[in-house]
Design a protein around this motif. Structure first.
Motif, PDB file in Angstrom:
ATOM      1  N   TYR A  52       0.988   8.381  -0.038  1.00  0.00           N
ATOM      2  CA  TYR A  52       0.558   6.989  -0.095  1.00  0.00           C
ATOM      3  C   TYR A  52      -0.318   6.692   1.120  1.00  0.00           C
ATOM      4  CZ  TYR A  52       4.343   6.515  -3.510  1.00  0.00           C
ATOM      5  OH  TYR A  52       5.157   6.657  -4.608  1.00  0.00           O
ATOM      6  N   SER A  53      -1.629   6.675   0.902  1.00  0.00           N
ATOM      7  CA  SER A  53      -2.547   6.336   1.993  1.00  0.00           C
ATOM      8  C   SER A  53      -2.392   4.859   2.309  1.00  0.00           C
ATOM      9  CB  SER A  53      -3.995   6.635   1.580  1.00  0.00           C
ATOM     10  OG  SER A  53      -4.402   5.730   0.559  1.00  0.00           O
ATOM     11  N   TRP A  54      -2.926   4.451   3.462  1.00  0.00           N
ATOM     12  CA  TRP A  54      -2.874   3.025   3.819  1.00  0.00           C
ATOM     13  C   TRP A  54      -3.612   2.214   2.756  1.00  0.00           C
ATOM     14  CZ3 TRP A  54       0.799   4.396   6.304  1.00  0.00           C
ATOM     15  CH2 TRP A  54       0.795   5.143   7.478  1.00  0.00           C
ATOM     16  N   GLU A  55      -4.722   2.754   2.271  1.00  0.00           N
ATOM     17  CA  GLU A  55      -5.489   2.073   1.226  1.00  0.00           C
ATOM     18  C   GLU A  55      -4.659   1.922  -0.049  1.00  0.00           C
ATOM     19  OE1 GLU A  55      -9.885   2.256  -0.823  1.00  0.00           O
ATOM     20  OE2 GLU A  55      -9.113   4.073   0.101  1.00  0.00           O
ATOM     21  N   THR A  56      -3.944   2.971  -0.437  1.00  0.00           N
ATOM     22  CA  THR A  56      -3.101   2.925  -1.627  1.00  0.00           C
ATOM     23  C   THR A  56      -2.008   1.871  -1.472  1.00  0.00           C
ATOM     24  OG1 THR A  56      -3.527   5.219  -2.211  1.00  0.00           O
ATOM     25  CG2 THR A  56      -1.488   4.258  -3.068  1.00  0.00           C
ATOM     26  N   LEU A  57      -1.335   1.850  -0.327  1.00  0.00           N
ATOM     27  CA  LEU A  57      -0.270   0.872  -0.105  1.00  0.00           C
ATOM     28  C   LEU A  57      -0.816  -0.551  -0.133  1.00  0.00           C
ATOM     29  CD1 LEU A  57       1.824   2.700   2.623  1.00  0.00           C
ATOM     30  CD2 LEU A  57       2.531   2.202   0.277  1.00  0.00           C
ATOM     31  N   HIS A  58      -1.975  -0.759   0.474  1.00  0.00           N
ATOM     32  CA  HIS A  58      -2.585  -2.091   0.486  1.00  0.00           C
ATOM     33  C   HIS A  58      -2.953  -2.500  -0.945  1.00  0.00           C
ATOM     34  CE1 HIS A  58      -5.389  -5.331   1.701  1.00  0.00           C
ATOM     35  NE2 HIS A  58      -4.546  -5.449   2.711  1.00  0.00           N
ATOM     36  N   THR A  59      -3.531  -1.580  -1.700  1.00  0.00           N
ATOM     37  CA  THR A  59      -3.898  -1.860  -3.085  1.00  0.00           C
ATOM     38  C   THR A  59      -2.655  -2.149  -3.928  1.00  0.00           C
ATOM     39  OG1 THR A  59      -5.896  -0.521  -2.937  1.00  0.00           O
ATOM     40  CG2 THR A  59      -5.021  -0.920  -5.156  1.00  0.00           C
ATOM     41  N   LEU A  60      -1.612  -1.342  -3.774  1.00  0.00           N
ATOM     42  CA  LEU A  60      -0.375  -1.575  -4.525  1.00  0.00           C
ATOM     43  C   LEU A  60       0.208  -2.943  -4.199  1.00  0.00           C
ATOM     44  CD1 LEU A  60       1.366   1.922  -4.369  1.00  0.00           C
ATOM     45  CD2 LEU A  60       0.350   0.821  -6.373  1.00  0.00           C
ATOM     46  N   GLY A  61       0.099  -3.358  -2.948  1.00  0.00           N
ATOM     47  CA  GLY A  61       0.575  -4.688  -2.565  1.00  0.00           C
ATOM     48  C   GLY A  61      -0.265  -5.792  -3.179  1.00  0.00           C
ATOM     49  N   ARG A  62      -1.569  -5.680  -3.054  1.00  0.00           N
ATOM     50  CA  ARG A  62      -2.486  -6.713  -3.577  1.00  0.00           C
ATOM     51  C   ARG A  62      -2.390  -6.842  -5.089  1.00  0.00           C
ATOM     52  NH1 ARG A  62      -6.583  -3.887  -1.335  1.00  0.00           N
ATOM     53  NH2 ARG A  62      -7.531  -3.833  -3.400  1.00  0.00           N
ATOM     54  N   TYR A 115      -3.121   8.755   8.373  1.00  0.00           N
ATOM     55  CA  TYR A 115      -3.735   8.022   7.271  1.00  0.00           C
ATOM     56  C   TYR A 115      -2.798   7.697   6.114  1.00  0.00           C
ATOM     57  CZ  TYR A 115      -3.840  12.434   4.722  1.00  0.00           C
ATOM     58  OH  TYR A 115      -3.478  13.593   4.090  1.00  0.00           O
ATOM     59  N   ALA A 116      -1.544   8.183   6.143  1.00  0.00           N
ATOM     60  CA  ALA A 116      -0.693   8.020   4.970  1.00  0.00           C
ATOM     61  C   ALA A 116       0.768   8.307   5.302  1.00  0.00           C
ATOM     62  CB  ALA A 116      -1.153   8.979   3.867  1.00  0.00           C
ATOM     63  N   VAL A 117       1.613   8.080   4.289  1.00  0.00           N
ATOM     64  CA  VAL A 117       3.019   8.481   4.356  1.00  0.00           C
ATOM     65  C   VAL A 117       3.394   9.161   3.047  1.00  0.00           C
ATOM     66  CG1 VAL A 117       3.807   6.712   5.991  1.00  0.00           C
ATOM     67  CG2 VAL A 117       3.808   6.200   3.541  1.00  0.00           C
ATOM     68  N   ARG A 118       4.383  10.026   3.142  1.00  0.00           N
ATOM     69  CA  ARG A 118       4.988  10.645   1.961  1.00  0.00           C
ATOM     70  C   ARG A 118       6.345   9.969   1.800  1.00  0.00           C
ATOM     71  NH1 ARG A 118       4.264  15.614  -0.371  1.00  0.00           N
ATOM     72  NH2 ARG A 118       3.070  16.277   1.437  1.00  0.00           N
ATOM     73  N   ILE A 119       6.613   9.498   0.597  1.00  0.00           N
ATOM     74  CA  ILE A 119       7.891   8.838   0.337  1.00  0.00           C
ATOM     75  C   ILE A 119       8.767   9.781  -0.474  1.00  0.00           C
ATOM     76  CG2 ILE A 119       9.048   6.854  -0.710  1.00  0.00           C
ATOM     77  CD1 ILE A 119       6.471   5.256  -0.265  1.00  0.00           C
ATOM     78  N   LEU A 120       9.967  10.028   0.033  1.00  0.00           N
ATOM     79  CA  LEU A 120      10.946  10.856  -0.663  1.00  0.00           C
ATOM     80  C   LEU A 120      11.927   9.922  -1.357  1.00  0.00           C
ATOM     81  CD1 LEU A 120       9.796  12.529   1.768  1.00  0.00           C
ATOM     82  CD2 LEU A 120      11.863  13.872   1.598  1.00  0.00           C
TER      83      LEU A 120
END
Length: 134
Positions: A95-105, A80-85
């Motif tokens: 960063y959940s998929w929803e968070t990444l999509h929202t940050l992009g939009r 459901y997500a990734v951790r960015i180092l």
């Protein structure tokens, strides 16, 4: 890939995550056809971590001095997500998929707001001692 219980059914599933060679941008493509090139600086200052977001909107921290930050690694967190180092040592944001999509939009609006907040507090995107900072 099936959507898990942790991912709301209306959230597009990512089809590709790619860190650019210079480690300055993460490109995320989704099954709905959207694709976003998210700069490392933007991801760092919008980190979903408690360190940045706090435990309430009033606790949110304005992060400055990250213009030169780079992505060191992107690690999966379940399905459901990734951790960015990041190379500044920050690694607690998931960063959940929803968070990444929202940050992009919302990238244009969020970035504009971030720059306005920096200016209002007389802060800089550049780290102290940076050759860019004057």
């Amino acid at each position: 890939m099936p959507v898990t219980d942790a991912t709301p059914p209306n959230v597009p599933w990512p089809t590709e995550l790619r860190v650019h060679k210079d480690h300055g941008t993460l490109t995320v493509s989704f099954e709905d056809g959207s694709s976003f090139a998210l700069p490392a600086e933007y991801l760092r200052v919008e980190s979903p971590s408690a360190e940045v977001q706090g435990h309430s909107p009033a606790d949110r921290k304005l992060v400055d001095g990250k213009r030169e930050v780079r992505i060191q690694e992107v690690l999966p967190v379940g399905h459901y997500a990734v951790r960015i180092l990041f190379d500044d040592g920050h690694s607690t944001g998931i960063y959940s998929w929803e968070t990444l999509h929202t940050l992009g939009r919302e990238q244009a609006e969020r970035w504009k707001s971030y720059l306005q907040q920096l200016a209002a507090k007389n802060l800089s995107r550049d780290a102290p001692g940076s050759l860019r900072r004057h």
